[in-house]
Design a protein around this motif. Structure first.
Motif, mmCIF file in Angstrom:
data_model
loop_
_atom_site.group_PDB
_atom_site.id
_atom_site.type_symbol
_atom_site.label_atom_id
_atom_site.label_comp_id
_atom_site.label_asym_id
_atom_site.label_seq_id
_atom_site.Cartn_x
_atom_site.Cartn_y
_atom_site.Cartn_z
ATOM 1 N N GLY A 48 0.782 -1.235 0.000
ATOM 2 C CA GLY A 48 0.000 0.000 0.000
ATOM 3 C C GLY A 48 0.810 1.280 0.000
ATOM 4 N N TYR A 49 2.133 1.150 -0.234
ATOM 5 C CA TYR A 49 2.951 2.347 -0.285
ATOM 6 C C TYR A 49 2.926 2.946 -1.686
ATOM 7 N N LEU A 50 2.942 4.248 -1.736
ATOM 8 C CA LEU A 50 3.022 4.906 -3.035
ATOM 9 C C LEU A 50 4.486 5.020 -3.446
ATOM 10 N N MET A 51 4.789 4.610 -4.673
ATOM 11 C CA MET A 51 6.141 4.797 -5.193
ATOM 12 C C MET A 51 6.097 6.044 -6.060
ATOM 13 N N GLY A 52 6.849 7.039 -5.692
ATOM 14 C CA GLY A 52 6.848 8.251 -6.494
ATOM 15 C C GLY A 52 6.125 9.388 -5.790
ATOM 16 N N LYS A 53 5.760 10.367 -6.576
ATOM 17 C CA LYS A 53 5.243 11.601 -6.014
ATOM 18 C C LYS A 53 3.732 11.515 -5.771
ATOM 19 N N ALA A 54 3.313 12.007 -4.633
ATOM 20 C CA ALA A 54 1.871 12.056 -4.349
ATOM 21 C C ALA A 54 1.229 13.107 -5.248
ATOM 22 N N PRO A 55 -0.025 12.877 -5.676
ATOM 23 C CA PRO A 55 -0.659 13.843 -6.566
ATOM 24 C C PRO A 55 -1.072 15.110 -5.828
ATOM 25 N N ILE A 56 -1.406 16.116 -6.613
ATOM 26 C CA ILE A 56 -1.819 17.404 -6.058
ATOM 27 C C ILE A 56 -3.012 17.212 -5.110
ATOM 28 N N GLY A 57 -2.961 17.942 -4.003
ATOM 29 C CA GLY A 57 -4.003 17.764 -2.991
ATOM 30 C C GLY A 57 -3.463 17.046 -1.768
ATOM 31 N N TYR A 58 -2.254 16.503 -1.922
ATOM 32 C CA TYR A 58 -1.629 15.785 -0.797
ATOM 33 C C TYR A 58 -0.265 16.392 -0.453
ATOM 34 N N ASP A 59 0.084 16.318 0.817
ATOM 35 C CA ASP A 59 1.449 16.639 1.243
ATOM 36 C C ASP A 59 2.181 15.338 1.480
ATOM 37 N N GLN A 60 3.460 15.360 1.157
ATOM 38 C CA GLN A 60 4.253 14.137 1.280
ATOM 39 C C GLN A 60 5.547 14.479 2.003
ATOM 40 N N TYR A 61 5.804 13.785 3.090
ATOM 41 C CA TYR A 61 7.059 14.041 3.812
ATOM 42 C C TYR A 61 7.473 12.780 4.562
ATOM 43 N N LYS A 62 8.630 12.848 5.187
ATOM 44 C CA LYS A 62 9.124 11.671 5.893
ATOM 45 C C LYS A 62 9.179 11.903 7.383
ATOM 46 N N VAL A 63 8.760 10.908 8.140
ATOM 47 C CA VAL A 63 8.918 10.948 9.590
ATOM 48 C C VAL A 63 9.701 9.702 9.983
ATOM 49 N N ASN A 64 10.863 9.907 10.568
ATOM 50 C CA ASN A 64 11.763 8.792 10.928
ATOM 51 C C ASN A 64 11.995 7.842 9.744
ATOM 52 N N GLY A 65 12.203 8.417 8.596
ATOM 53 C CA GLY A 65 12.473 7.607 7.413
ATOM 54 C C GLY A 65 11.243 6.969 6.801
ATOM 55 N N GLU A 66 10.124 7.091 7.458
ATOM 56 C CA GLU A 66 8.889 6.495 6.947
ATOM 57 C C GLU A 66 8.102 7.540 6.175
ATOM 58 N N GLN A 67 7.576 7.108 5.012
ATOM 59 C CA GLN A 67 6.827 8.052 4.188
ATOM 60 C C GLN A 67 5.440 8.344 4.761
ATOM 61 N N VAL A 68 5.114 9.617 4.818
ATOM 62 C CA VAL A 68 3.771 10.000 5.272
ATOM 63 C C VAL A 68 3.094 10.814 4.174
ATOM 64 N N ILE A 69 1.856 10.456 3.842
ATOM 65 C CA ILE A 69 1.100 11.220 2.850
ATOM 66 C C ILE A 69 -0.214 11.664 3.475
ATOM 67 N N LYS A 70 -0.398 12.973 3.571
ATOM 68 C CA LYS A 70 -1.598 13.521 4.221
ATOM 69 C C LYS A 70 -2.282 14.498 3.278
ATOM 70 N N PRO A 71 -3.633 14.569 3.316
ATOM 71 C CA PRO A 71 -4.304 15.582 2.493
ATOM 72 C C PRO A 71 -3.857 16.984 2.886
ATOM 73 N N ASN A 72 -3.648 17.825 1.892
ATOM 74 C CA ASN A 72 -3.296 19.218 2.165
ATOM 75 C C ASN A 72 -4.583 19.973 2.508
ATOM 76 N N LYS A 73 -4.489 20.801 3.547
ATOM 77 C CA LYS A 73 -5.714 21.426 4.071
ATOM 78 C C LYS A 73 -6.456 22.236 3.014
ATOM 79 N N THR A 74 -5.713 23.024 2.220
ATOM 80 C CA THR A 74 -6.423 23.858 1.240
ATOM 81 C C THR A 74 -6.633 23.155 -0.107
ATOM 82 N N THR A 75 -5.526 22.697 -0.728
ATOM 83 C CA THR A 75 -5.710 22.090 -2.054
ATOM 84 C C THR A 75 -6.518 20.803 -1.966
ATOM 85 N N GLY A 76 -6.355 20.079 -0.886
ATOM 86 C CA GLY A 76 -7.108 18.838 -0.716
ATOM 87 C C GLY A 76 -8.616 19.096 -0.767
ATOM 88 N N LYS A 77 -9.011 20.155 -0.057
ATOM 89 C CA LYS A 77 -10.432 20.511 -0.016
ATOM 90 C C LYS A 77 -10.927 20.873 -1.417
#
Ligand SMILES: [Zn+2]
Length: 557
Positions: free
Chosen positions: A199-228
């Motif tokens: 269930g991991y995304l390989m590559g860049k998350a699409p627009i509407g999501y923020d993508q960053y790393k926490v302790n080397g683990e990928q996190v993808i969260k909806p962006n508050k404005t563009t996501g809406k």
């Protein structure tokens, strides 16, 4: 001054007289050979020590920084000087992802070597995997060259290719460099596929999501404005049936500018409803993602129902069951992958080429039958299994020895370079050299060290579990054809891709498949099996006889 004494050290033979000059070394190997190869030998001997250098790098980065090419060239030149070769031309300078460029340069080099009036006798390369990355075709080319009396000399893997055992060894080197590549790519690909399946995304998350790393683990969260806003777009489409242009206007008013094309892509991307698709998955396959969905699946389906005319559906799974060779077979005339379809009334499946005017259209059942026939050619005779296994075992052993040697050699080089770097730093610290010289040479040394480290890394791995690999691989080859016949579509696809990583071509005139790249393991094992089969039937003859080559190297059959 220093340079000169060093150069002299490389030529100890010069003081003792003639033997090392000209063809002395080769003549000795002739004595070591049985007589049947003598014919080729005399032809080969007429070519002198005229040579070309061919370099090739394996990554874009290396090509851009030019490091590796320069290093290769340097080593090749040094080798040529040491062994008295006269270099008349150098070729190379592209990296292998630029496939056509590489092939062009390779072809130019081959043409030059074959036709040159210089009577070229040698192609000098840094190592055998630099000569060509497709092992079995490289062996074929080398065979052809050797008929012309031209040999390929690998600076870091010196062996006498004028002898049969040298030729075998070279062949194995070439096959192995391909085998190595296959393995590495396979490892990389299966690792990636496993991640996607989790269930991991390989590559860049699409627009509407923020993508960053926490302790080397990928996190993808909806962006508050563009996501809406993306969610709004889906809603406007499904609930109000607005056109893309109107939706784009509405989004722009709220601060998000999108092209029409981007919006179409967004609507088709199931990532937004929590699913993942990827080229490594089966066509039509989706995986439950780990990310938070922006919209419901129902909404996604409704949007795509509304734009059914240009939606690329994700519901073709059923059809594929009957057409496992889709995309695996390429049209022999235009090289496009074949697609498939079903004649609904009769329930018969077909493969076809979609190129305009190509008109290739074949019954799937017939194509499958033919494919099983092709696989049969790569099967090994059960009676010969113990012998083939023994031989392949020897090959692997040989390879791991080579690996070890290469590892030793590289480690030694690395220590040497470290010493040099130490000296350099010390001299700089004592003020014996100025900053400019120091940085120039330390950068050079570091680059060389980095390259060796990369090569060392490449050496570790694939051979460690070779026994299992060998046994399983050969077992598989006993009934390649019927295993494919019995397997379900997804297993079939895996098997196909393993044996013919680049697919096969269908030649409609001959009504037969043409193979492109064959997995080197299968290629080598089936070749050994065939040669042995010929021997059993008493048909073996002279030079290409594998078993003879092996016997000569002291391996009991
Ligand atoms: Zn075609």
């Amino acid at each position: 001054m220093k340079k000169q004494t060093r150069a002299n050290n490389f030529k100890p033979a010069a003081t003792t007289g003639k033997p090392a000059a000209n063809t002395g070394k080769q003549d000795l190997s002739i004595f070591a050979l049985p007589q049947q190869t003598g014919k080729k030998k005399s032809k080969a001997a007429t070519r002198g020590k005229v040579a070309v250098i061919y370099t090739r790098v394996s990554t874009k980065e290396q090509a851009e920084t030019n490091q590796s090419l320069e290093t290769q060239l340097k080593h090749c030149r040094a080798y040529a000087e040491r062994h008295g070769y006269e270099v008349v031309e150098t070729f190379g300078g592209t990296y292998e992802s630029a496939k056509s460029d590489e092939r062009k340069e390779f072809k130019v080099m081959l043409d030059f070597v074959k036709k040159s009036r210089h009577n070229i006798g040698h192609i000098i390369v840094y190592s055998h995997d630099r000569f060509s990355r497709s092992g079995s075709s490289a062996i074929h080319i080398i065979d052809q060259l050797s008929q012309l009396g031209i040999s390929v000399v690998a600076v870091t893997q010196p062996m006498d290719t004028m002898t049969s055992s040298g030729k075998l060894q070279q062949g194995i080197h070439l096959l192995f460099s391909q085998f190595d590549n296959d393995q590495r790519r396979e490892k990389c690909v299966t690792g990636m596929e496993a991640k996607i399946r989790k269930g991991y995304l390989m590559g860049k998350a699409p627009i509407g999501y923020d993508q960053y790393k926490v302790n080397g683990e990928q996190v993808i969260k909806p962006n508050k404005t563009t996501g809406k806003l993306i969610r709004l777009a889906f809603q406007l489409k499904a609930e109000q049936g607005l056109s893309n242009t109107d939706i784009i206007k509405r989004l722009k008013a709220q601060g998000l500018s999108l092209y029409n094309q981007t919006l179409t892509k967004i609507f088709r991307n199931p990532f937004y409803c929590g699913l993942i698709t990827h080229g490594l998955l089966e066509e039509g396959e989706v995986i439950e993602g780990r990310h938070e969905p922006l919209i419901s699946r129902d909404l996604f389906l409704r949007v795509n129902g509304l734009q059914a005319q240009n939606a690329h559906g994700y519901t073709q799974v059923k059809e594929d069951e009957h057409l496992p060779l889709r995309h695996h077979i390429k049209c022999g005339s235009c090289n496009k992958p074949l697609t498939g379809y079903e004649m609904k009334k009769k329930g018969i499946h077909y493969y076809k080429c979609n190129t305009k005017g190509c008109c290739l259209n074949r019954n799937a059942g017939k194509m499958h039958e033919l494919y099983q026939g092709l696989l049969k050619e790569y099967q090994i005779d059960p009676i010969l299994l113990p012998q083939v296994q023994e031989m392949m075992g020897q090959v692997f052993k040989r390879l791991s020895q080579d690996h070890e040697q290469e590892e030793k050699r590289l480690k030694l080089q690395l220590t040497e370079l470290k010493k040099k770097l130490d000296t350099l730093e010390r001299r700089y610290a004592y003020g014996e050299i100025d900053r400019e010289i120091f940085s120039k040479f330390s950068a050079e040394l570091k680059a060389e060290m980095r390259e060796i480290e990369v090569n060392l890394e490449k050496l570790s791995g694939p051979l460690s579990n070779h026994k299992m690999l060998l046994e399983n691989g050969l077992k598989m080859m006993l009934n390649l054809s019927s295993s494919w016949g019995k397997a379900d579509a997804s297993k079939r696809r895996r098997l196909q891709a393993l044996v013919f990583p680049e697919g096969v071509q269908y030649d409609r005139e001959k009504e037969a498949y043409r193979t492109q790249r064959v997995n080197s393991f299968f290629g080598l094992a089936s070749e050994i099996s065939q040669k042995m089969g010929q021997k059993e039937r008493g048909k073996s003859s002279g030079e290409t006889d594998f078993s003879l080559l092996v016997a000569r190297r002291g391996i009991e059959l």
